[in-house]
Design an enzyme around this catalytic site. Structure first.
Site, PDB file in Angstrom:
ATOM      1  N   ASP A  98      30.167  58.425  23.242  1.00  0.00           N
ATOM      2  CA  ASP A  98      29.984  57.488  22.137  1.00  0.00           C
ATOM      3  C   ASP A  98      28.881  58.029  21.231  1.00  0.00           C
ATOM      4  O   ASP A  98      28.286  59.071  21.518  1.00  0.00           O
ATOM      5  CB  ASP A  98      29.681  56.075  22.667  1.00  0.00           C
ATOM      6  CG  ASP A  98      28.364  56.009  23.431  1.00  0.00           C
ATOM      7  OD1 ASP A  98      27.591  56.988  23.415  1.00  0.00           O
ATOM      8  OD2 ASP A  98      28.104  54.968  24.051  1.00  0.00           O
ATOM      9  N   ASP A 270      37.367  52.007  27.356  1.00  0.00           N
ATOM     10  CA  ASP A 270      36.281  52.293  28.298  1.00  0.00           C
ATOM     11  C   ASP A 270      35.558  50.976  28.541  1.00  0.00           C
ATOM     12  O   ASP A 270      35.550  50.111  27.671  1.00  0.00           O
ATOM     13  CB  ASP A 270      35.269  53.299  27.729  1.00  0.00           C
ATOM     14  CG  ASP A 270      34.311  52.619  26.775  1.00  0.00           C
ATOM     15  OD1 ASP A 270      34.700  52.367  25.625  1.00  0.00           O
ATOM     16  OD2 ASP A 270      33.178  52.276  27.184  1.00  0.00           O
ATOM     17  N   CYS A 308      46.935  48.132  49.073  1.00  0.00           N
ATOM     18  CA  CYS A 308      46.231  49.057  48.181  1.00  0.00           C
ATOM     19  C   CYS A 308      46.048  50.392  48.897  1.00  0.00           C
ATOM     20  O   CYS A 308      45.696  50.423  50.083  1.00  0.00           O
ATOM     21  CB  CYS A 308      44.877  48.480  47.772  1.00  0.00           C
ATOM     22  SG  CYS A 308      43.901  49.602  46.742  1.00  0.00           S
ATOM     23  N   CYS A 310      43.848  52.748  48.135  1.00  0.00           N
ATOM     24  CA  CYS A 310      42.533  53.372  47.957  1.00  0.00           C
ATOM     25  C   CYS A 310      41.839  53.564  49.314  1.00  0.00           C
ATOM     26  O   CYS A 310      42.185  52.918  50.303  1.00  0.00           O
ATOM     27  CB  CYS A 310      41.657  52.557  47.005  1.00  0.00           C
ATOM     28  SG  CYS A 310      40.709  51.228  47.772  1.00  0.00           S
ATOM     29  N   CYS A 313      40.341  50.247  50.890  1.00  0.00           N
ATOM     30  CA  CYS A 313      41.305  49.318  51.493  1.00  0.00           C
ATOM     31  C   CYS A 313      42.002  49.909  52.711  1.00  0.00           C
ATOM     32  O   CYS A 313      42.451  49.173  53.583  1.00  0.00           O
ATOM     33  CB  CYS A 313      42.326  48.877  50.449  1.00  0.00           C
ATOM     34  SG  CYS A 313      41.605  47.825  49.172  1.00  0.00           S
ATOM     35  N   HIS A 339      37.309  51.111  44.947  1.00  0.00           N
ATOM     36  CA  HIS A 339      38.459  50.206  44.839  1.00  0.00           C
ATOM     37  C   HIS A 339      38.678  49.745  43.403  1.00  0.00           C
ATOM     38  O   HIS A 339      39.815  49.765  42.906  1.00  0.00           O
ATOM     39  CB  HIS A 339      38.320  48.984  45.750  1.00  0.00           C
ATOM     40  CG  HIS A 339      39.374  47.955  45.444  1.00  0.00           C
ATOM     41  ND1 HIS A 339      40.663  48.046  45.923  1.00  0.00           N
ATOM     42  CD2 HIS A 339      39.350  46.883  44.622  1.00  0.00           C
ATOM     43  CE1 HIS A 339      41.388  47.055  45.418  1.00  0.00           C
ATOM     44  NE2 HIS A 339      40.617  46.330  44.634  1.00  0.00           N
TER      45      HIS A 339
HETATM   46 ZN   LIG Z   1      41.701  49.230  47.349  1.00  0.00          ZN
END
Ligand SMILES: [Zn+2]
Length: 399
Positions: A98, A270, A308, A310, A313, A339
């Site tokens: 930015d 963003d 999930c 990730c 998880c 996550h």
């Molecule tokens: Zn997750």
């Protein structure tokens, strides 16, 4: 000016028939990034709590760096000496910086604005500095980001007279940034201002898009106006921006805002929300936001989100994550951040697939059938918290 060739180009791959949603590909000197795209925020040359390796594992397409913070500490010269921001922070993917304007304009009582630029005091040591359009271009060229932003003036969204003055100054500053920009492996984006006023947004879109920037950012939204105002401004503004250039909405957002703004034709976003909420113990799920500090999760054996994929998880229960937050263990911030970023980046990937497959409207309906927006009290609490941080100069970028 319109004939300038930029180092970052955009392939528009598909526009949804039922909405304005778009799928595309940004080509940058540090690789390609599919759109719609969410950029995690790396304020101090780091996305807080996680490593560049983890960003790659999350399939992060691009990250954002904050010029204001990096200029004050450690300084653009030092980063240039260390080989530029990519090498300095060990991230070899695309970076957007930015202009620092938003942070400076958030420093209430610490600034003076004139046509030449904005005078402000450092939140670190109180020293006085001046950002001019030419200086913020020079700083970003030293940082070596793939995409740099012009200096703009972000006005309080409701005050019409101020919005006119800020918009006109933004246009003059945009011309000066364009004239000052030299680095050939970096693209420059212009910023449309105009508050919540449709006539000003039209005028700003016409002025900025005539200057020939590589892309167009929408400034001055998500700064305290209502959601209705934000979406109404986008409804009027997006059709006025050249379709062949990427459109970037700064400081957004929450899952629901991302879905609604993608539907209106925004390509890039963003926001500090996923990383900041994570450090406070709040995580995203398809049903809405969850606060892991709540007693309800004390002996909850489930992951944050069933199904999930990730790391968090796959390996940890809500009970454990709650324990980490209450014990103030830093792993809690790290796991929640992994996550939340996974959730948002996957949301963007799923939207892109739906756009390309012609099913975006069905995707949007399915999202809203499950997702509960955080209640007003929780939202206000978060807003108050980051407003006070922005005043102290800790704001990462946009609410
Ligand atoms: Zn997750």
């Amino acid at each position: 000016m319109g004939a300038r060739a930029w180092a970052v180009t955009f392939d528009l791959q598909h526009t949804d028939r039922a909405t304005q949603a778009r799928a595309g590909l940004l080509r940058t000197p540090h690789g390609n990034a599919p759109t719609p795209l969410f950029c995690p925020v790396g304020t101090q040359a780091t996305v807080k709590a996680i490593s560049p390796r983890e960003l790659h594992e999350l399939q992060t397409g691009m990250i954002l760096g904050n010029t204001y913070h990096l200029y004050l500490r450690p300084g653009a010269e030092l980063i240039a000496e260390m080989g530029g921001l990519h090498r300095f922070m060990g991230w070899d993917g695309p970076i957007l910086t930015d202009s620092g304007g938003f942070q400076v304009f958030s420093l209430e009582g610490l600034r003076r604005i004139g046509d030449d630029g904005v005078v402000f005091r450092s939140h670190i040591d109180g020293s006085a500095h001046t950002f001019t359009p030419e200086l913020v271009v020079d700083i970003q060229e030293k940082l070596g980001s793939d995409i740099a932003m012009v200096l703009d003036e972000c006005a309080e969204p409701h005050d019409y007279a101020y919005a006119v003055a800020a918009m006109e100054r933004t246009h003059r500053w945009a011309e000066r940034c364009l004239a000052a920009h030299r680095r050939e492996d970096q693209a420059l984006f212009g910023i449309v201002q105009g508050g919540i006023h449709d006539d000003l947004r039209r005028a700003s879109a016409a002025a900025i898009s005539a200057m020939g920037f590589a892309g167009h950012a929408i400034g001055g939204l998500s700064v305290g106006e209502s959601k209705d105002d934000m979406l109404r401004v986008l409804d009027g503004l997006m059709p006025l921006l050249p379709p062949e250039r990427p459109r970037y909405l700064m400081g957004v957002g929450s899952p629901e805002d991302l879905v609604e703004c993608v539907a209106r034709g925004v390509d890039m976003f963003d926001c500090v929300l996923p990383t900041r909420l994570a450090r406070n113990g709040a995580v995203f799920t398809p049903e809405g936001r969850l606060n892991l500090r709540n007693a309800a999760h004390k002996n909850d054996p489930r992951p944050i989100q069933e199904g999930c994929t990730c790391y968090t998880c796959q390996h940890f229960t809500r009970a454990y994550l709650r324990h980490l937050m209450l014990a103030r263990e830093m792993l809690g911030s790290r796991l929640n951040t992994l996550h939340n970023l996974h959730y948002l980046l996957e949301l963007m990937r799923n939207m892109r697939e739906a756009i390309l497959g012609g099913s975006f409207e069905a995707f949007r309906e399915a999202f809203w059938a499950r997702y509960q927006v955080a209640d007003a009290a929780a939202r206000d609490w978060n807003r108050a918290r980051w407003n006070s941080r922005a005043r102290r100069g800790e704001g990462e970028s946009g609410p």
